[in-house]
Motif scaffolding. Structure first.
Motif, PDB file in Angstrom:
ATOM      1  N   GLN A 159       0.821  -1.209   0.000  1.00 17.13           N
ATOM      2  CA  GLN A 159       0.000   0.000   0.000  1.00 17.13           C
ATOM      3  C   GLN A 159       0.859   1.265   0.000  1.00 17.13           C
ATOM      4  OE1 GLN A 159      -3.202  -0.418  -0.426  1.00 17.13           O
ATOM      5  NE2 GLN A 159      -2.917  -2.643  -0.212  1.00 17.13           N
ATOM      6  N   THR A 160       0.331   2.313  -0.644  1.00 17.73           N
ATOM      7  CA  THR A 160       0.951   3.629  -0.626  1.00 17.73           C
ATOM      8  C   THR A 160      -0.091   4.661  -0.220  1.00 17.73           C
ATOM      9  OG1 THR A 160       2.566   3.091  -2.347  1.00 17.73           O
ATOM     10  CG2 THR A 160       2.100   5.426  -1.985  1.00 17.73           C
ATOM     11  N   SER A 220      -0.572   8.746   0.128  1.00 16.87           N
ATOM     12  CA  SER A 220       0.125   9.948  -0.335  1.00 16.87           C
ATOM     13  C   SER A 220      -0.633  11.249  -0.094  1.00 16.87           C
ATOM     14  CB  SER A 220       0.427   9.823  -1.830  1.00 16.87           C
ATOM     15  OG  SER A 220      -0.762   9.588  -2.564  1.00 16.87           O
ATOM     16  N   SER A 269       5.059  10.720   1.230  1.00 13.31           N
ATOM     17  CA  SER A 269       4.167   9.562   1.157  1.00 13.31           C
ATOM     18  C   SER A 269       4.656   8.472   2.093  1.00 13.31           C
ATOM     19  CB  SER A 269       4.090   9.020  -0.272  1.00 13.31           C
ATOM     20  OG  SER A 269       5.337   8.468  -0.662  1.00 13.31           O
ATOM     21  N   SER A 281       4.991   4.349   1.865  1.00 15.52           N
ATOM     22  CA  SER A 281       4.903   3.207   0.963  1.00 15.52           C
ATOM     23  C   SER A 281       5.384   1.958   1.684  1.00 15.52           C
ATOM     24  CB  SER A 281       5.754   3.430  -0.293  1.00 15.52           C
ATOM     25  OG  SER A 281       5.275   4.521  -1.039  1.00 15.52           O
ATOM     26  N   ASP A 299       6.332  -2.195   1.059  1.00 17.62           N
ATOM     27  CA  ASP A 299       6.572  -3.217   0.053  1.00 17.62           C
ATOM     28  C   ASP A 299       5.811  -4.493   0.400  1.00 17.62           C
ATOM     29  OD1 ASP A 299       8.011  -4.607   2.009  1.00 17.62           O
ATOM     30  OD2 ASP A 299       9.980  -4.039   1.198  1.00 17.62           O
ATOM     31  N   GLN A 353      -5.312   7.213   0.967  1.00 20.29           N
ATOM     32  CA  GLN A 353      -5.230   6.909  -0.462  1.00 20.29           C
ATOM     33  C   GLN A 353      -6.464   7.486  -1.134  1.00 20.29           C
ATOM     34  OE1 GLN A 353      -5.600   2.670  -0.081  1.00 20.29           O
ATOM     35  NE2 GLN A 353      -3.407   2.365  -0.325  1.00 20.29           N
TER      36      GLN A 353
END
Length: 427
Positions: free
Chosen positions: A326-327, A329, A344, A346, A348, A426
């Motif tokens: 998920q990111t 931002s 942001s 982020s 992995d 998001q």
């Protein structure tokens, strides 16, 4: 009766009505329901418990039956939803439920101290408060008990007992009893109760509610909410989305009117709210709401103070793996988008976090992310203050999944005089 006497029971079932109603009032702010009262009467009678909250509090520590029965009220889903915040919020809630007033500062500090030091349980504190009314509180508590007793007895038809069920009916009934004071004409109020019960079985008279957990910008630096909150609106016969209603939120509960913009479907709030943000935008009901008011902070500075409400339907995330891939931002603080030095968040596939800043890339491995999600406080090198992060997953109106991280900045870990709440999302 002979069997009960042989077992040592010396009280009739009806004798337990006042103490049970006091527990319902103290924990839930409402009268016992038609099925709940006889259930608890039997539980109290079978265990031959005392008849008053004062006696229950005195014998609580040494009597397993008292602890089992009273703690069942404290740990019920309804009590957990109503008292999801700090110990101070719980104590104030008891005062509101029993005496219809906010707790005075000395009483709030006194009882909260016992809870914070783990010297008493919430059940014990409630019993002590309910059993030690003084001054004008005596008349208020007596009138609320009389109203609760009359209310439950008036549920004498099956359809009335069935109608007094669920969060919406409970909310309306709490509001009804919250109007009682020491000078209330109880004969006239009983007529209000009769009219209220009649309206309960008429669908277009009911009130609907959506519940939230509330975070406050000056609360302790922890991953738990400071209080419970809710939106209410006319329910029966209203096609969603409702166009007007109220939101009740805050450590000291504040009720604010809202209306819905006919074009954007966003909620517009009355004073003292000066700005707001709802996530997701234009949803029927926001899963996350940021409400801002103008306020002078304890350190004397002017601040657009912030509360963030997160729907109980959202899921708090406590493991880095739950944020994998998920990111986030979009940053909002003081109901305004933008302004963070971090661009942001982020994560992995393994849940390791990357946080680009103006000074370079910050990283946290998955184990560190998990620790943060479970309450670890981080020093903020740029401000010399402390940071905590609380993550949630929620369902958007189109049934897709959204993620949000609540960021809390504070000058101390407890007893804050300056702080800020922000959200990462998001969109």
């Amino acid at each position: 009766m002979g069997l009960r006497a042989a077992q040592g029971a010396v009280h009739t079932l009806a004798d337990y009505t006042p103490v049970i109603q006091r527990l319902y009032l103290g924990f839930f702010g409402r009268p016992a329901d038609a099925g709940g009262l006889p259930f608890w009467q039997k539980q109290f009678s079978d265990a031959n418990l005392p008849l008053t909250t004062a006696e229950l509090s005195q014998k609580y520590a040494g009597n397993a039956d008292i602890r089992r029965i009273v703690d069942a009220f404290a740990t019920s889903q309804e009590a957990q939803e109503l008292n999801a915040g700090s110990n101070a919020v719980f104590v104030n809630s008891v005062y509101l439920n029993v005496f219809n007033r906010q707790a005075e500062l000395d009483g709030l500090s006194f009882w909260t101290g016992f809870l914070d030091r783990k010297e008493l349980t919430r059940s014990q504190v409630l019993l002590w408060i309910a059993g030690s009314a003084q001054g004008t509180d005596v008349a208020v508590a007596a009138n609320k008990l009389a109203a609760a007793t009359y209310f439950t007895a008036a549920l004498d038809l099956p359809q009335e007992g069935a109608a007094y069920s669920g969060a919406n009916a409970n909310l309306s009934t709490r509001a009804l009893l919250a109007a009682i004071d020491g000078g209330t004409d109880m004969v006239a109020f009983n007529k209000q109760i009769d009219d209220f019960i009649a309206a309960l079985i008429t669908p277009n008279q009911q009130t609907s509610v959506k519940r939230y957990s509330g975070y406050r910008y000056l609360q302790d630096m922890v991953n738990t909410p400071a209080y419970s909150a809710y939106y209410s609106y006319a329910g029966g016969g209203v096609v969603s989305p409702a166009t007007a209603g109220t939101v009740t939120y805050g450590v000291l509960p504040l009720t604010v009117n809202w209306s819905r913009n006919a074009t954007t479907r966003e909620l517009v709030y009355a004073a003292p709210v000066v700005a707001s943000v709802g996530l997701p935008a234009a949803a029927t009901w926001p899963e996350v709401t940021m409400l801002c008011t103008s306020e002078v902070t304890p350190d004397g500075s002017s601040n657009k103070s912030t509360d963030v409400l997160v729907a109980l339907s959202a899921t708090q995330l406590t493991d880095a793996a739950q944020l994998a891939g998920q990111t986030l931002s979009v940053y909002r603080e003081n109901c305004v988008t933008g302004g963070s030095r971090v661009t942001s968040f982020s994560f992995d596939a393994s849940g390791n976090g990357s946080f680009p800043t103006s000074a370079g890339l910050l990283t946290l491995n998955a184990a560190a992310v998990t620790s943060v999600l479970n309450g670890q406080q981080l020093p903020d090198a740029s401000t010399g203050k402390w940071l905590t992060f609380t993550a949630y997953r929620y369902t958007r109106s189109d049934n897709s999944t959204g993620y949000m991280v609540l960021q809390h900045l504070g000058d101390k870990t407890t007893g804050l005089t300056n702080g800020a709440l922000a959200t990462w999302s998001q969109e």
